[in-house]
Structures are given as structure tokens and as C-alpha cells.
Design a protein around this motif. Structure first.
Motif, PDB file in Angstrom:
ATOM      1  N   ASN A 138     -33.805 -13.626  48.923  1.00  0.00           N
ATOM      2  CA  ASN A 138     -33.002 -12.768  48.140  1.00  0.00           C
ATOM      3  C   ASN A 138     -32.356 -11.640  48.974  1.00  0.00           C
ATOM      4  O   ASN A 138     -31.709 -11.060  48.583  1.00  0.00           O
ATOM      5  N   ARG A 184     -40.949 -12.432  45.059  1.00  0.00           N
ATOM      6  CA  ARG A 184     -41.014 -11.692  43.717  1.00  0.00           C
ATOM      7  C   ARG A 184     -40.191 -12.784  42.531  1.00  0.00           C
ATOM      8  O   ARG A 184     -39.279 -13.260  42.959  1.00  0.00           O
ATOM      9  N   ASP A 185     -40.657 -12.570  41.208  1.00  0.00           N
ATOM     10  CA  ASP A 185     -40.015 -13.177  40.031  1.00  0.00           C
ATOM     11  C   ASP A 185     -38.272 -12.894  40.000  1.00  0.00           C
ATOM     12  O   ASP A 185     -37.601 -13.890  39.907  1.00  0.00           O
ATOM     13  N   GLU A 186     -37.966 -11.756  39.980  1.00  0.00           N
ATOM     14  CA  GLU A 186     -36.619 -11.282  39.791  1.00  0.00           C
ATOM     15  C   GLU A 186     -36.001 -11.733  41.023  1.00  0.00           C
ATOM     16  O   GLU A 186     -34.768 -12.264  40.672  1.00  0.00           O
ATOM     17  N   ALA A 211     -36.427 -14.709  42.682  1.00  0.00           N
ATOM     18  CA  ALA A 211     -36.391 -15.877  42.535  1.00  0.00           C
ATOM     19  C   ALA A 211     -35.027 -16.157  41.486  1.00  0.00           C
ATOM     20  O   ALA A 211     -34.176 -17.039  41.785  1.00  0.00           O
ATOM     21  N   GLU A 212     -35.171 -15.425  40.349  1.00  0.00           N
ATOM     22  CA  GLU A 212     -34.013 -15.794  39.511  1.00  0.00           C
ATOM     23  C   GLU A 212     -32.663 -15.323  40.373  1.00  0.00           C
ATOM     24  O   GLU A 212     -31.498 -16.114  39.858  1.00  0.00           O
ATOM     25  N   GLN A 213     -32.365 -14.195  40.927  1.00  0.00           N
ATOM     26  CA  GLN A 213     -31.278 -13.789  41.645  1.00  0.00           C
ATOM     27  C   GLN A 213     -30.939 -15.028  42.547  1.00  0.00           C
ATOM     28  O   GLN A 213     -29.750 -15.260  42.545  1.00  0.00           O
ATOM     29  N   ARG A 224     -31.470 -18.173  42.346  1.00  0.00           N
ATOM     30  CA  ARG A 224     -31.114 -19.419  41.576  1.00  0.00           C
ATOM     31  C   ARG A 224     -29.479 -19.183  41.021  1.00  0.00           C
ATOM     32  O   ARG A 224     -28.820 -19.773  41.200  1.00  0.00           O
ATOM     33  N   GLN A 225     -29.337 -17.822  40.694  1.00  0.00           N
ATOM     34  CA  GLN A 225     -28.006 -17.428  40.087  1.00  0.00           C
ATOM     35  C   GLN A 225     -26.988 -17.674  41.383  1.00  0.00           C
ATOM     36  O   GLN A 225     -25.678 -17.955  41.065  1.00  0.00           O
ATOM     37  N   TRP A 226     -27.400 -17.384  42.493  1.00  0.00           N
ATOM     38  CA  TRP A 226     -26.294 -17.370  43.726  1.00  0.00           C
ATOM     39  C   TRP A 226     -26.160 -18.972  44.102  1.00  0.00           C
ATOM     40  O   TRP A 226     -25.411 -19.339  45.108  1.00  0.00           O
ATOM     41  N   SER A 258     -31.666  -4.734  44.390  1.00  0.00           N
ATOM     42  CA  SER A 258     -30.789  -5.798  44.017  1.00  0.00           C
ATOM     43  C   SER A 258     -29.610  -6.108  44.846  1.00  0.00           C
ATOM     44  O   SER A 258     -28.967  -6.943  44.664  1.00  0.00           O
TER      45      SER A 258
END
Ligand code: NAP
Length: 336
Positions: free
Chosen positions: A152, A176-178, A180-182, A184-186, A320
Motif C-alpha cells: 500500500n 492492515r485491512d484498509e 488491503a482494500e486500497q 485491490r482497488q489499484w 492514505s
């Protein structure tokens, strides 16, 4: 002109001052740059703390990379450069956290007028490193897999983007979970969380496939767990040590499976590669920024005089995106 100056090694807010200095005389091959944007990188803070591979004499200007426009030129500089937007190479011969910077013309690469200056200001260090990490150690083919830690980070985002452009798949480790989501979005192909079952989670995510290359900026156990999933003869490249722990790669993996462990420092490439190769790489990266293929998340921008707030935010975990200085008419704090 205003310049952030380092007066001793220590904590950034304690040892950096904003000073007004007189404009230095331009050498024949120098250029005066009116800065547009300059990011804060972890390596800047290592430099400030006296923990980097480059040591300054005090007081020192600070800030390794950035973009700006050519405001004045020395007598031997091509007049066509006047007014052009240029990238300042991170050679540590000049500090970019200043309204204006004098730079030898050999340390500049012209950049597009159309591209976002915030994004262009960040290509000196991370995208160049990501590009070289992906191209120097193994010959990656479309469909090959690579693994990386702290995916991330800005570095992680560039690695995912450049791998995608080459058709290479990414297995990304974050803590961190957030985050991981970031990732995936990339467009990260697989994302796993650092934890006690990391090796099992990596194997499940890869579903029988093996990695060709592991890129590590964290150190400690995650890189060793990724290394277990490398193909025989695969490469591990360590380019930072964010956890402060030595990379725990098993000697058995290195010896019996023929893995190679390398270290990479961009400054060695900038010092040793022919200038023509360096300029070609940056022009290619600048074009990818201009066409929107390459970018890094920006959390916030600050004017130079709010440097203490900027440092505080930049040094926080769980950001972020990057924190940058933005100069000129739009010299105000805003969300990037
Ligand atoms: N060798 C070279 O030439 C070269 C070139 C470029 C960059 N680098 C290095 O690469 C690193 C990343 O740079 P960047 O600009 O991409 O940084 P960045 O965007 O500020 O990201 C820093 C990353 O480090 C993670 N991190 C920090 N401490 C950690 C820990 N103890 N365990 C696991 N993860 C941790 C953060 O995770 P959270 O978000 O969860 O806090 C975040 O993902 C820096 O150390 C930089 O100096 C080296």
C-alpha cells in the motif's frame, strides 16, 4: 528566496528551519527553478536524522526530488529551456523544499506541461526505483508472478501499475485491512495480510503458482515467507527496512533452492548509469504519468511555511497517500 534548511541531524521539526536566503549566483551551466511541487519521502527523513547514505554539511538544503519551471538560465544553457517544466533528479546536490532552487542543467529532465505537477514531482525516486526493480534482476514475462511487502506504500502502487502494464501478476502483502482494500482497488491481483499464517495465506493466494521475484521494503519475517514461494533460482531484492528488522530469509532457501538476495539503492544508479539512459527512463515514466497510467495516491498538500504540520502528517502510519509541498499561486493546504 525561502528555503527549508537542516541545521543538525535530529527529529525533522526540531532541526529544520524556514530561512530566507539570497539567490545564489548562477554558474554558466546552472538553471534557477521556480518550484511547483516537491514530495516528502521516507528517505528525506532518514537524511534529516543522519541515517541515510548521503551526509550533508550544515546548514544544508533538504528535499530530494520535485518539479518546477525554469526561471533563469546560465550563459551556456540552451535558451529553449526557459519557462519549461523540468524534473529535478534526486542527486542530493540540491534541496527541493524551497521556493526556488539552483540546479546544474545535467540534473534536469524536461517534463510535459499537460501532466499534473504533483504526480510529476514524485517520479524521481519511487517510479524509477519500481521500474528498475522490475527490470534489472529477472526477465519477467506476461503471466509471471511477483511478490511484494508493504504494497500500500507509494512504491507498492507504482510496482502494481508497472507490473500490470507488463502483464505481470502481483501478490501483495500489507499489514492492515484498509490497506488491503486500497491495493485491490489499484489492481493488485492478490492481497494478503501480514500475520502468523502468512506463508499458508500466500500459498493459498497463489493456488499452485510460484513467484519469480520478491521485492521487499519491510525486512523481518514477511520477506522470508514470500521467499519460500519463489521458483528455484528466483530473486529477492531488498530496497528498504521499514520495520528495522533484518530480512529473515532462510539460508536453506538461498543455498538449496539457489535463490539470490540483492540490495538496491537508486542513488547508485543515478551516480553510475550514463545520463542518456537515466533521461530515457525518466522520460518514459513522465509519459506514463502524462497519459494517466502511473500515479500515486496523494493525502494532502501543504505550503512551505506549514512544514511542521506537513512533517507530522508525513511521519504518521496509516496514511492514505503521500504528503507534498505545493508552491506558487495555489500555495495553500488542500486535499490532493
Ligand atoms: N532503495 C532505494 O533506492 C529506494 C527507493 C525508493 C524508496 N525506497 C524506500 O522504500 C520505502 C517506501 O517508500 P514510499 O515512499 O513508498 O513510502 P510510503 O508511501 O510512505 O509508505 C511506507 C510504507 O511502509 C509501511 N511500513 C512502515 N513501517 C512498517 C512496519 N514496521 N512493518 C510493515 N510495514 C511498514 C507502511 O505501512 P502502513 O501504511 O500500514 O503504515 C507503508 O506501506 C521507504 O523506506 C523508502 O525509503 C528505497
Amino acid at each position: 528566496m525561502r528555503q527549508l534548511q537542516l541545521i543538525a541531524h535530529g527529529e525533522p521539526s526540531d532541526v529544520i528551519e524556514l530561512n530566507t536566503v539570497s539567490e545564489p549566483a548562477l554558474g554558466q551551466e546552472d538553471v534557477l527553478i521556480s518550484m511547483e511541487a516537491a514530495p516528502m519521502n521516507p528517505s528525506d527523513f532518514l537524511f534529516v536524522r543522519g541515517m541515510y547514505g548521503v551526509r550533508p554539511a550544515f546548514p544544508s538544503s533538504v528535499g530530494a526530488e520535485g518539479v518546477g519551471r525554469v526561471a533563469k538560465i546560465g550563459s551556456k544553457v540552451d535558451a529553449a529551456l526557459r519557462g519549461k517544466r523540468v524534473l529535478i533528479l534526486p542527486t542530493y546536490e540540491q534541496g527541493t523544499w524551497a521556493d526556488e532552487v539552483v540546479v546544474p542543467v545535467r540534473n534536469l529532465v524536461p517534463m510535459s506541461d499537460e501532466a499534473d505537477p504533483l504526480q510529476l514531482s514524485m517520479i524521481g525516486i519511487n517510479p524509477a526505483t519500481a521500474y528498475l526493480l522490475l527490470n534489472r534482476y529477472v526477465s519477467l514475462m506476461p503471466g509471471d508472478w511477483i511478490g511484494q511487502t508493504a504494497a500500500n506504500a507509494a512504491m507498492g502502487q507504482y510496482i502494481v501499475a508497472l507490473a500490470k502494464l507488463a502483464g505481470v501478476k502481483t501478490l501483495n502483502v500489507v499489514r492492515r485491512d484498509e490497506a488491503a482494500e486500497q491495493v485491490r482497488q489499484w489492481g493488485g491481483d492478490r492481497v494478503v495480510l501480514q500475520g502468523e499464517n502468512l506463508h499458508k495465506d500466500i500459498e493459498e493466494a497463489l493456488d499452485g503458482k510460484k513467484l519469480s521475484l520478491v521485492l521487499d521494503m519491510v525486512g523481518g519475517t514477511p520477506v522470508g515467507e514470500l521467499a519460500k514461494s519463489l521458483k528455484p533460482g528466483g530473486s529477492i531484492v531488498v530496497y528498504a527496512l521499514q520495520s528495522g528488522q533484518f530480512p529473515a530469509v532462510s539460508p536453506g532457501d538461498l543455498i538449496y533452492r539457489g535463490l539470490s538476495l540483492h540490495g538496491f539503492w537508486l542513488i547508485n544508479w543515478i551516480r553510475n548509469a550514463p545520463r542518456i539512459e537515466i533521461k530515457e527512463v525518466y522520460q518514459k515514466l513522465g509519459d506514463l504519468v502524462a497519459d494517466g497510467s502511473l500515479s500515486a495516491a496523494v493525502e494532502q498538500v501543504y505550503p512551505l511555511d506549514q512544514f511542521k504540520e506537513a512533517f507530522k502528517q508525513s511521519l504518521q502510519s496509516n496514511r492514505s497517500g503521500k504528503i507534498l509541498f505545493k508552491f506558487g499561486a495555489t500555495d495553500e493546504t488542500d486535499r490532493g
